[in-house]
Design a protein around this motif. Structure first.
Motif, PDB file in Angstrom:
ATOM      1  N   GLY A 103       6.269  -3.149   6.471  1.00 50.37           N
ATOM      2  CA  GLY A 103       7.662  -2.824   6.143  1.00 50.37           C
ATOM      3  C   GLY A 103       7.804  -1.813   5.036  1.00 50.37           C
ATOM      4  N   ARG A 104       6.708  -1.204   4.615  1.00 47.00           N
ATOM      5  CA  ARG A 104       6.748  -0.393   3.393  1.00 47.00           C
ATOM      6  C   ARG A 104       7.678   0.810   3.465  1.00 47.00           C
ATOM      7  N   SER A 105       7.848   1.408   4.665  1.00 48.80           N
ATOM      8  CA  SER A 105       8.688   2.612   4.690  1.00 48.80           C
ATOM      9  C   SER A 105      10.145   2.261   4.363  1.00 48.80           C
TER      10      SER A 105
ATOM     11  N   ALA B  95      27.209  -1.398   7.476  1.00 45.09           N
ATOM     12  CA  ALA B  95      26.011  -0.899   6.789  1.00 45.09           C
ATOM     13  C   ALA B  95      26.301   0.337   5.929  1.00 45.09           C
ATOM     14  N   CYS B  96      25.517   1.394   6.140  1.00 48.05           N
ATOM     15  CA  CYS B  96      25.601   2.566   5.248  1.00 48.05           C
ATOM     16  C   CYS B  96      26.949   3.282   5.336  1.00 48.05           C
ATOM     17  N   SER B  97      27.619   3.180   6.488  1.00 49.22           N
ATOM     18  CA  SER B  97      28.946   3.793   6.623  1.00 49.22           C
ATOM     19  C   SER B  97      30.044   2.818   6.219  1.00 49.22           C
TER      20      SER B  97
ATOM     21  N   GLU C 239       3.548   9.207  -5.504  1.00 47.99           N
ATOM     22  CA  GLU C 239       3.579  10.539  -4.899  1.00 47.99           C
ATOM     23  C   GLU C 239       4.236  10.518  -3.516  1.00 47.99           C
ATOM     24  N   TRP C 240       3.822   9.542  -2.674  1.00 43.71           N
ATOM     25  CA  TRP C 240       4.385   9.454  -1.310  1.00 43.71           C
ATOM     26  C   TRP C 240       5.884   9.197  -1.389  1.00 43.71           C
ATOM     27  N   ILE C 241       6.263   8.243  -2.222  1.00 43.71           N
ATOM     28  CA  ILE C 241       7.681   7.855  -2.268  1.00 43.71           C
ATOM     29  C   ILE C 241       8.541   9.019  -2.771  1.00 43.71           C
TER      30      ILE C 241
ATOM     31  N   GLU D 120       7.814  12.249  -2.786  1.00 42.56           N
ATOM     32  CA  GLU D 120       7.792  13.375  -1.840  1.00 42.56           C
ATOM     33  C   GLU D 120       8.673  13.131  -0.611  1.00 42.56           C
ATOM     34  N   ARG D 121       8.614  11.920  -0.045  1.00 47.39           N
ATOM     35  CA  ARG D 121       9.354  11.648   1.195  1.00 47.39           C
ATOM     36  C   ARG D 121      10.804  11.226   0.979  1.00 47.39           C
ATOM     37  N   THR D 122      11.098  10.650  -0.190  1.00 50.23           N
ATOM     38  CA  THR D 122      12.444  10.081  -0.372  1.00 50.23           C
ATOM     39  C   THR D 122      13.169  10.577  -1.620  1.00 50.23           C
TER      40      THR D 122
ATOM     41  N   ASP E 141       0.837  -1.186   0.000  1.00 50.99           N
ATOM     42  CA  ASP E 141       0.000   0.000   0.000  1.00 50.99           C
ATOM     43  C   ASP E 141       0.885   1.254   0.000  1.00 50.99           C
ATOM     44  N   THR E 142       1.307   1.651  -1.174  1.00 52.16           N
ATOM     45  CA  THR E 142       2.116   2.846  -1.315  1.00 52.16           C
ATOM     46  C   THR E 142       1.785   3.499  -2.652  1.00 52.16           C
ATOM     47  N   ASN E 143       2.404   4.615  -2.938  1.00 48.95           N
ATOM     48  CA  ASN E 143       2.149   5.262  -4.227  1.00 48.95           C
ATOM     49  C   ASN E 143       3.336   6.142  -4.610  1.00 48.95           C
TER      50      ASN E 143
ATOM     51  N   PRO F 217      27.279  12.426  -0.632  1.00 49.43           N
ATOM     52  CA  PRO F 217      26.727  11.855   0.593  1.00 49.43           C
ATOM     53  C   PRO F 217      26.187  10.451   0.330  1.00 49.43           C
ATOM     54  N   HIS F 218      26.234   9.613   1.355  1.00 49.80           N
ATOM     55  CA  HIS F 218      25.539   8.328   1.271  1.00 49.80           C
ATOM     56  C   HIS F 218      24.105   8.615   0.836  1.00 49.80           C
ATOM     57  N   GLN F 219      23.615   7.834  -0.125  1.00 57.82           N
ATOM     58  CA  GLN F 219      22.292   8.090  -0.682  1.00 57.82           C
ATOM     59  C   GLN F 219      21.220   7.417   0.175  1.00 57.82           C
ATOM     60  N   ALA F 220      20.899   8.063   1.303  1.00 52.79           N
ATOM     61  CA  ALA F 220      19.921   7.502   2.243  1.00 52.79           C
ATOM     62  C   ALA F 220      18.508   7.907   1.859  1.00 52.79           C
ATOM     63  N   ASN F 221      18.377   9.176   1.550  1.00 54.00           N
ATOM     64  CA  ASN F 221      17.076   9.778   1.251  1.00 54.00           C
ATOM     65  C   ASN F 221      17.415  11.131   0.624  1.00 54.00           C
ATOM     66  N   LEU F 222      16.808  11.462  -0.501  1.00 59.70           N
ATOM     67  CA  LEU F 222      17.139  12.726  -1.175  1.00 59.70           C
ATOM     68  C   LEU F 222      16.887  13.920  -0.257  1.00 59.70           C
TER      69      LEU F 222
ATOM     70  N   GLY G 272      17.860   4.266  -5.766  1.00 60.09           N
ATOM     71  CA  GLY G 272      17.455   3.979  -4.392  1.00 60.09           C
ATOM     72  C   GLY G 272      18.650   3.995  -3.448  1.00 60.09           C
ATOM     73  N   ASN G 273      18.428   3.422  -2.272  1.00 60.35           N
ATOM     74  CA  ASN G 273      19.471   3.386  -1.237  1.00 60.35           C
ATOM     75  C   ASN G 273      20.088   1.983  -1.231  1.00 60.35           C
ATOM     76  N   THR G 274      21.308   1.890  -1.739  1.00 61.96           N
ATOM     77  CA  THR G 274      21.985   0.592  -1.821  1.00 61.96           C
ATOM     78  C   THR G 274      22.953   0.380  -0.644  1.00 61.96           C
TER      79      THR G 274
ATOM     80  N   ASN H 266      13.463   2.689  12.443  1.00 67.35           N
ATOM     81  CA  ASN H 266      12.670   3.766  13.023  1.00 67.35           C
ATOM     82  C   ASN H 266      13.051   5.024  12.231  1.00 67.35           C
ATOM     83  N   GLY H 267      12.396   5.175  11.083  1.00 70.28           N
ATOM     84  CA  GLY H 267      12.801   6.176  10.090  1.00 70.28           C
ATOM     85  C   GLY H 267      12.950   7.588  10.621  1.00 70.28           C
ATOM     86  N   ASN H 268      12.011   8.001  11.466  1.00 71.45           N
ATOM     87  CA  ASN H 268      12.065   9.379  11.997  1.00 71.45           C
ATOM     88  C   ASN H 268      13.314   9.625  12.828  1.00 71.45           C
TER      89      ASN H 268
HETATM   90  O1  UT7 Z   1      20.502   4.451   4.789  1.00 72.00           O
HETATM   91  C1  UT7 Z   1      20.362   4.149   6.138  1.00 72.00           C
HETATM   92  C2  UT7 Z   1      19.825   5.286   6.887  1.00 72.00           C
HETATM   93  N1  UT7 Z   1      18.431   5.434   6.604  1.00 72.00           N
HETATM   94  C3  UT7 Z   1      17.907   6.634   6.533  1.00 72.00           C
HETATM   95  O2  UT7 Z   1      18.628   7.602   6.644  1.00 72.00           O
HETATM   96  C4  UT7 Z   1      16.413   6.760   6.398  1.00 72.00           C
HETATM   97  C5  UT7 Z   1      15.932   7.904   7.232  1.00 72.00           C
HETATM   98  N2  UT7 Z   1      14.466   7.999   7.306  1.00 72.00           N
HETATM   99  C6  UT7 Z   1      13.721   8.266   6.240  1.00 72.00           C
HETATM  100  O3  UT7 Z   1      14.227   8.400   5.141  1.00 72.00           O
HETATM  101  C7  UT7 Z   1      12.234   8.505   6.454  1.00 72.00           C
HETATM  102  O4  UT7 Z   1      11.961   8.445   7.838  1.00 72.00           O
HETATM  103  C8  UT7 Z   1      11.351   7.472   5.720  1.00 72.00           C
HETATM  104  C9  UT7 Z   1      11.355   7.749   4.232  1.00 72.00           C
HETATM  105  C10 UT7 Z   1      11.813   6.060   6.016  1.00 72.00           C
HETATM  106  C11 UT7 Z   1       9.914   7.583   6.187  1.00 72.00           C
HETATM  107  O5  UT7 Z   1       9.456   8.905   5.953  1.00 72.00           O
HETATM  108  P1  UT7 Z   1       8.710   9.706   7.105  1.00 72.00           P
HETATM  109  O6  UT7 Z   1       8.384  11.013   6.540  1.00 72.00           O
HETATM  110  O7  UT7 Z   1       9.577   9.648   8.334  1.00 72.00           O
HETATM  111  O8  UT7 Z   1       7.383   8.890   7.268  1.00 72.00           O
HETATM  112  P2  UT7 Z   1       6.785   8.169   8.565  1.00 72.00           P
HETATM  113  O9  UT7 Z   1       7.483   6.882   8.796  1.00 72.00           O
HETATM  114  O10 UT7 Z   1       6.705   9.158   9.679  1.00 72.00           O
HETATM  115  O11 UT7 Z   1       5.329   7.855   8.076  1.00 72.00           O
HETATM  116  C12 UT7 Z   1       4.401   8.911   7.745  1.00 72.00           C
HETATM  117  C13 UT7 Z   1       3.142   8.278   7.242  1.00 72.00           C
HETATM  118  C14 UT7 Z   1       2.590   7.185   8.143  1.00 72.00           C
HETATM  119  O12 UT7 Z   1       1.182   7.226   8.077  1.00 72.00           O
HETATM  120  P3  UT7 Z   1       0.324   7.972   9.230  1.00 72.00           P
HETATM  121  O13 UT7 Z   1       0.685   7.262  10.503  1.00 72.00           O
HETATM  122  O14 UT7 Z   1       0.778   9.404   9.223  1.00 72.00           O
HETATM  123  O15 UT7 Z   1      -1.076   7.767   8.794  1.00 72.00           O
HETATM  124  C15 UT7 Z   1       3.073   5.906   7.495  1.00 72.00           C
HETATM  125  O16 UT7 Z   1       2.250   4.814   7.786  1.00 72.00           O
HETATM  126  O17 UT7 Z   1       3.382   7.643   5.982  1.00 72.00           O
HETATM  127  C16 UT7 Z   1       2.980   6.266   6.047  1.00 72.00           C
HETATM  128  N3  UT7 Z   1       3.902   5.493   5.192  1.00 72.00           N
HETATM  129  C17 UT7 Z   1       3.699   5.284   3.898  1.00 72.00           C
HETATM  130  N4  UT7 Z   1       2.710   5.656   3.064  1.00 72.00           N
HETATM  131  C18 UT7 Z   1       2.816   5.286   1.781  1.00 72.00           C
HETATM  132  C19 UT7 Z   1       5.078   4.920   5.561  1.00 72.00           C
HETATM  133  N5  UT7 Z   1       5.631   4.348   4.494  1.00 72.00           N
HETATM  134  C20 UT7 Z   1       4.805   4.549   3.451  1.00 72.00           C
HETATM  135  C21 UT7 Z   1       4.852   4.202   2.088  1.00 72.00           C
HETATM  136  N6  UT7 Z   1       3.828   4.589   1.295  1.00 72.00           N
HETATM  137  N7  UT7 Z   1       5.890   3.515   1.562  1.00 72.00           N
END
Ligand code: UT7
Length: 332
Positions: A154-156, A113-115, A32-34, A36-38, A28-30, A258-263, A288-290, A223-225
């Motif tokens: 696990g979608r995030s 890992a990433c480092s 736009e979300w991906i 915008e967030r990554t 369940d993703t799309n 930079p390590h490509q973690a998230n744009l 993506g993030n390899t 724990n992405g946040n």
């Molecule tokens: O390389 C190793 C190091 N890794 C990183 O540096 C990653 C760092 N973290 C991140 O890049 C971001 O935290 C993520 C991209 C992983 C997640 O983004 P976020 O803005 O922190 O999203 P979130 O986990 O706070 O989730 C926000 C919302 C949630 O829904 P509700 O609770 O607000 O209703 C999630 O359930 O987005 C939802 N969500 C998704 N929706 C659609 C989480 N993953 C997805 C998804 N598609 N793939």
């Protein structure tokens, strides 16, 4: 004292392109979300039976060797950064060594890992500085896609991680003010569980039990946040540390990789450093993030795109699981 210099760099990614739309058909993703967030639009995932960590890293290594103008038989050592080796044991360094047909030389795996790639580069750099080795193959390669939790839970993470390999040949040089200027390595294990894969952990009564499989503890958990918040602080810190150590200013950097973690993380760093777009290299949009492979892949792509010139000051920086973070400044 000898210094080390990058003699050649190469990369290889699987042919299979996985778009955000394709992911939206399995979880369940799309798009736009991906995006915008990554910032990720598509990534490469391996094809079972065709790609392995060893095969991808072999391709990357052969390109790096060719660009360095040396043969595999000229290598003295291999340092291999991966958290996704083809076998649980032995590590991937020995498998690559076998494929390159150079039995006998040492091979070391790094699991940071990433480092991991900057740690690997640092280890190789020390070996060259002490005079122990003259030519070292430094590799970062991963197949993450086979271990991702592709359910909604696990979608995030599943939309971020991807597969690929990068390699470079590090060689000894007498040139002053050239090559690897410094490396800076850090870790804080207090955050180990913020981004980790618990199993198959050894301190289990039965590390391969069905119960563990069913609990999902074989999947990478993030724990992405929390990771995001620490990453943006540590990236800046460790870049500044490298600059101060070398008595250089941020304006001296020609290209930051930079390590490509998230744009969004890369963009935050760029904004904090007040860098123009041409000073920061990003390819996460397409790859993506390899994990341990992002930096050597980016270095290779940047070189191919003529974003790196002789004499340029390059800054590498990474943050990830551990937490671990690291940087390096090098003069090309
Ligand atoms: O390389 C190793 C190091 N890794 C990183 O540096 C990653 C760092 N973290 C991140 O890049 C971001 O935290 C993520 C991209 C992983 C997640 O983004 P976020 O803005 O922190 O999203 P979130 O986990 O706070 O989730 C926000 C919302 C949630 O829904 P509700 O609770 O607000 O209703 C999630 O359930 O987005 C939802 N969500 C998704 N929706 C659609 C989480 N993953 C997805 C998804 N598609 N793939």
């Amino acid at each position: 004292m000898k210094k080390s210099k990058i003699l050649g760099v190469g990369h290889s990614v699987p042919d299979r392109v996985v778009t955000n739309t394709e992911l939206s058909q399995i979880m369940d993703t799309n798009d736009e979300w991906i995006v915008e967030r990554t910032g990720i639009e598509e990534r490469r995932w391996f094809t079972p039976g065709i790609d392995t960590v060893t095969s991808l890293s072999k391709k990357a290594s052969l390109i790096a060797l060719e660009r360095a103008g040396i043969q595999a038989s000229d290598l003295d050592f291999i340092v291999f950064a991966t958290i996704t080796p083809d076998y649980y044991v032995p590590g991937n360094g020995v498998l690559l060594q076998r494929e390159l047909g150079i039995p006998g030389i040492g091979a070391l795996d790094i699991r940071n890992a990433c480092s991991g790639f900057i740690y690997a580069l640092s280890v190789a750099d020390q070996f060259i500085k002490t005079g122990m080795y003259k030519r070292i193959l430094v590799v970062g390669a991963e197949i993450q896609s086979s271990g991702l939790d592709k359910s909604n839970e696990g979608r995030s993470s599943a939309v971020i991680f991807a597969d690929g390999a990068g390699a470079l040949v590090l060689g000894a040089t007498d040139q002053e003010n050239s090559g690897i200027l410094s490396t800076h390595l850090h870790a804080d294990g207090n955050f180990a569980e913020e981004l980790y894969c618990k199993d198959p952990g050894s301190s289990r009564e039965d590390r391969f039990s069905q119960e563990l499989f069913d609990s999902g503890s074989f999947f990478l958990k993030m724990n992405g946040n929390v990771v995001f918040k620490h990453a943006i602080v540590r990236f800046i810190e460790v870049i500044n540390e490298a600059l101060e150590f070398n008595k250089l200013k941020k304006e001296d950097i020609d290209l930051l990789i930079p390590h490509q973690a998230n744009l969004r993380i890369s963009q935050y760093i760029q904004q904090k450093l007040n860098f123009s777009d041409d000073k920061v290299f990003n390819n996460i949009m397409h790859l993506g993030n390899t994990t341990g492979a992002t930096i050597p892949i980016a270095l290779s792509e940047a070189w191919e795109q003529s974003r790196i010139k002789e004499g340029d000051l390059i800054c590498l920086a990474a943050f990830g699981s551990g937490f671990t973070w690291a940087s390096s400044l090098l003069r090309w």
